[in-house]
Design a protein around this motif. Sequence first.
Motif, PDB file in Angstrom:
ATOM      1  N   TYR A 189       0.773  -1.355  -0.221  1.00 43.43           N
ATOM      2  CA  TYR A 189      -0.058   0.005  -0.031  1.00 43.43           C
ATOM      3  C   TYR A 189       1.034   1.447   0.035  1.00 43.43           C
ATOM      4  O   TYR A 189       0.779   2.166  -0.731  1.00 43.43           O
ATOM      5  CB  TYR A 189      -0.858   0.022   1.336  1.00 43.43           C
ATOM      6  CG  TYR A 189      -1.563   1.343   1.370  1.00 43.43           C
ATOM      7  CD1 TYR A 189      -1.173   2.112   2.459  1.00 43.43           C
ATOM      8  CD2 TYR A 189      -2.866   1.835   0.779  1.00 43.43           C
ATOM      9  CE1 TYR A 189      -1.743   3.237   2.775  1.00 43.43           C
ATOM     10  CE2 TYR A 189      -3.383   2.829   0.954  1.00 43.43           C
ATOM     11  CZ  TYR A 189      -2.813   3.752   1.985  1.00 43.43           C
ATOM     12  OH  TYR A 189      -3.461   5.134   2.145  1.00 43.43           O
ATOM     13  N   GLU A 231      -5.095  -0.717  -0.954  1.00 45.31           N
ATOM     14  CA  GLU A 231      -5.874  -0.452   0.521  1.00 45.31           C
ATOM     15  C   GLU A 231      -6.750  -1.313   0.772  1.00 45.31           C
ATOM     16  O   GLU A 231      -7.060  -1.933   1.857  1.00 45.31           O
ATOM     17  CB  GLU A 231      -6.449   0.825   0.231  1.00 45.31           C
ATOM     18  CG  GLU A 231      -7.180   1.493   1.627  1.00 45.31           C
ATOM     19  CD  GLU A 231      -7.667   2.939   1.309  1.00 45.31           C
ATOM     20  OE1 GLU A 231      -8.074   3.737   2.273  1.00 45.31           O
ATOM     21  OE2 GLU A 231      -7.811   3.341   0.241  1.00 45.31           O
ATOM     22  N   SER A 232      -7.657  -2.036  -0.079  1.00 46.72           N
ATOM     23  CA  SER A 232      -8.758  -3.053   0.221  1.00 46.72           C
ATOM     24  C   SER A 232      -7.902  -4.242   0.684  1.00 46.72           C
ATOM     25  O   SER A 232      -8.304  -4.983   1.616  1.00 46.72           O
ATOM     26  CB  SER A 232      -9.363  -3.387  -1.180  1.00 46.72           C
ATOM     27  OG  SER A 232     -10.338  -4.392  -0.720  1.00 46.72           O
ATOM     28  N   THR A 233      -6.864  -4.697  -0.050  1.00 49.05           N
ATOM     29  CA  THR A 233      -5.908  -5.898   0.522  1.00 49.05           C
ATOM     30  C   THR A 233      -5.608  -5.757   1.921  1.00 49.05           C
ATOM     31  O   THR A 233      -5.274  -6.640   2.589  1.00 49.05           O
ATOM     32  CB  THR A 233      -4.856  -6.229  -0.575  1.00 49.05           C
ATOM     33  OG1 THR A 233      -5.347  -6.302  -1.961  1.00 49.05           O
ATOM     34  CG2 THR A 233      -4.026  -7.264  -0.058  1.00 49.05           C
ATOM     35  N   LYS A 234      -4.851  -4.448   2.305  1.00 48.27           N
ATOM     36  CA  LYS A 234      -4.443  -4.153   3.253  1.00 48.27           C
ATOM     37  C   LYS A 234      -5.404  -4.309   4.484  1.00 48.27           C
ATOM     38  O   LYS A 234      -5.293  -4.980   5.511  1.00 48.27           O
ATOM     39  CB  LYS A 234      -3.988  -2.781   3.338  1.00 48.27           C
ATOM     40  CG  LYS A 234      -3.142  -2.254   4.859  1.00 48.27           C
ATOM     41  CD  LYS A 234      -2.849  -0.824   4.816  1.00 48.27           C
ATOM     42  CE  LYS A 234      -2.620  -0.142   6.009  1.00 48.27           C
ATOM     43  NZ  LYS A 234      -2.219   1.118   5.930  1.00 48.27           N
ATOM     44  N   SER A 235      -6.725  -3.781   4.327  1.00 49.70           N
ATOM     45  CA  SER A 235      -7.828  -3.713   5.430  1.00 49.70           C
ATOM     46  C   SER A 235      -8.270  -5.316   5.544  1.00 49.70           C
ATOM     47  O   SER A 235      -8.280  -5.774   6.762  1.00 49.70           O
ATOM     48  CB  SER A 235      -8.973  -3.029   4.717  1.00 49.70           C
ATOM     49  OG  SER A 235      -8.722  -1.835   4.539  1.00 49.70           O
ATOM     50  N   GLN A 236      -8.299  -5.991   4.612  1.00 47.01           N
ATOM     51  CA  GLN A 236      -8.674  -7.462   4.738  1.00 47.01           C
ATOM     52  C   GLN A 236      -7.605  -8.310   5.606  1.00 47.01           C
ATOM     53  O   GLN A 236      -7.682  -9.043   6.222  1.00 47.01           O
ATOM     54  CB  GLN A 236      -8.899  -8.133   3.417  1.00 47.01           C
ATOM     55  CG  GLN A 236      -9.375  -9.669   3.599  1.00 47.01           C
ATOM     56  CD  GLN A 236     -10.823  -9.810   4.291  1.00 47.01           C
ATOM     57  OE1 GLN A 236     -11.626  -9.091   3.974  1.00 47.01           O
ATOM     58  NE2 GLN A 236     -10.788 -10.455   5.362  1.00 47.01           N
ATOM     59  N   GLU A 243      -6.303   1.895  -4.886  1.00 49.00           N
ATOM     60  CA  GLU A 243      -7.335   1.255  -4.202  1.00 49.00           C
ATOM     61  C   GLU A 243      -7.456  -0.105  -3.837  1.00 49.00           C
ATOM     62  O   GLU A 243      -7.819  -0.635  -2.829  1.00 49.00           O
ATOM     63  CB  GLU A 243      -8.525   1.688  -5.053  1.00 49.00           C
ATOM     64  CG  GLU A 243      -9.769   1.317  -4.565  1.00 49.00           C
ATOM     65  CD  GLU A 243     -11.220   1.791  -5.334  1.00 49.00           C
ATOM     66  OE1 GLU A 243     -12.529   1.297  -5.099  1.00 49.00           O
ATOM     67  OE2 GLU A 243     -10.925   2.214  -6.378  1.00 49.00           O
ATOM     68  N   GLU A 244      -7.036  -1.005  -4.889  1.00 47.85           N
ATOM     69  CA  GLU A 244      -6.829  -2.324  -4.687  1.00 47.85           C
ATOM     70  C   GLU A 244      -5.727  -2.687  -3.546  1.00 47.85           C
ATOM     71  O   GLU A 244      -6.029  -3.488  -2.598  1.00 47.85           O
ATOM     72  CB  GLU A 244      -6.307  -3.086  -5.783  1.00 47.85           C
ATOM     73  CG  GLU A 244      -6.342  -4.457  -5.835  1.00 47.85           C
ATOM     74  CD  GLU A 244      -5.866  -5.090  -7.137  1.00 47.85           C
ATOM     75  OE1 GLU A 244      -5.495  -6.423  -7.170  1.00 47.85           O
ATOM     76  OE2 GLU A 244      -5.623  -4.234  -7.933  1.00 47.85           O
TER      77      GLU A 244
END
Length: 606
Positions: free
Chosen positions: A242, A265-270, A262-263
């Motif tokens: 990220y 950030e989504s991977t980091k949250s999961q 964006e991708e």
Amino acid sequence: MKKGKKIAIGVVVVAVVAGGIYSVTGGAGGGEQVPQVTVTKAATGDVEEIVDATGTVVSDEQKTFYSPVNAQIKNVSFAEGDSVKKGTKLVEFELKDLERDNTKAELNVKSGQYDYENTINKSDQAEQKQNDAKAKAGSLEQQVKDKENYIASLKSQLASVQAQAAADAQAAAKAQAEQAAADAQAKAEEQAAQEAEIQRAYAEALTTYQNKTLPDYQKELGELNTAYVKAQSDYNQADTAYQMAFAQWQADSSDENAAALEEAESTKSQAEIDCQQAKEAYEDKKANAPKMPEYSDYSNVGQKDFVTDGTGESDGDFSDQGTGTTDGTTDSVTASVDTSGIENAIEQASSDLAELQSDLATQKSIAEADATSLTKEEKEKLRITNNLTELDAKSAKELVAEGKKGISADFNGVISKSAVQQGATVTQGMELFTLQSTDEVSVDINVSKYDYAKVKAGQKADITIGDKKYTGKVTKISHIATTNEKGSTLISATVSIDKPDEDIFLGVDAKVKIYAEKAEDVVTLPAGVVNIGKSGSFCYVLKDGVITKQDITTGISSEDSVEITDGIKAGDEVIEDLGSLEEGMTAEAAPAEGDSAAATGETADE
């Protein structure tokens, strides 16, 4: 044939004798007259070759100006064809958008620097954590081994004590049986059997705990710990990805980089959610470690009341007494041993071992997990990305400076090919106009195949443009021939003008006179007496009163004179015009113009 040179043609030579006209073949007295020919003497002097040419006036230096910025044109101070002076500001730009871009670039530099330092710090911390885990794992392996040996020693001690206790109980029961009645013997044997059953049940429970329950727990705890470490590693990698995507987006906020951010950030949250869940599962399992069985939990296994004569009964507790009834009396026999200390030590050691094994699994997982620290190449890439951001900021700052500076004339010249309009928006690198210098001016000429060998760089020249004359010199000669519309072979050359002035116009025609080679103090002949044949140059001379063809070698030539390098020496008489005479005929030199009257007077007297 060269210009000014000729091949002899026939003419009639006449003589005036006694007021009459005689041909060269007869006279008044009937005697044969010797024909006369006009001669010229070879002289010593200078010869200079001159090559005439025409050409076009061109600029030696021209510069095409391109827009240094993306901006609107604020002011244009020229039109195509205008003459401008060096230093004149020709184009001015609007600066508002450039200054805004510069401010944005400076902010991007600061943000990129913070991101770079944060990512590097996290990488260094992850690397240090992995190195520490490797060191701790080695120490924990030795502690686990020592703890396993200690537990084995305790188990051996417990088995020995329990075996001795059992033996003591059996011996006591046997002694009581020998002293007591047969029923007391039976009771003692039953008591020993019950005690053995207690020991067997406890040993079986202990074995199950040690060989299955505890290993299964440790294995599951290790798996949960491994999953937790992996989830933590995945989160660190997602966070690093990220940060890199964020830095790339700051350097270039294109749609592609925005989508990648964006991708990431989504991977980091999961990954963060998965890491928290894995941690909770590991902590829950660790808090619910299985308890080691205690000997006291099995004290009632297999016990029952003994009644022999209705007057005595057992309460089932054979840990501290044994009863038997034979004659109405009861004796007490101690048949147990206190092993709680050893058991507590084994329980504590087993708990400590499980903790050590869990810590060892954790440190090994950290040490052997995929490194979340940045590689050398990834650090270099981050550094380069940061440098690119700094360069963008530097470029933006430089663009503001370029915009403020505008575009000025680098030299005196004339504007050509203008494509700029006031108020128009231009892009960086867009062609605006061309400036042709009037300080460095030349004439492009074409030289015929007869003259190109005479022309050399450095030769002086006179240039005529309109009614003005200039001096110059040859600066360049092409080594590639061209052919004009008439099929003639030409060589192009450039003649620079020494001191061009404001009266010179580019593109006009000019006449050029090139001073080629010069020979000084050499034997010369007038150009008209030199002939050119198939085998070379020649002339006619009077040799012993006979017309003789003389082969000669020529050097350079001008319009009037030719250099003679061989065949003729200074003072030799050369026939100017052979007329109708031919080689091998006798003749005499005609007197010079100053001698004509005297010669005529002598003839009259005769």
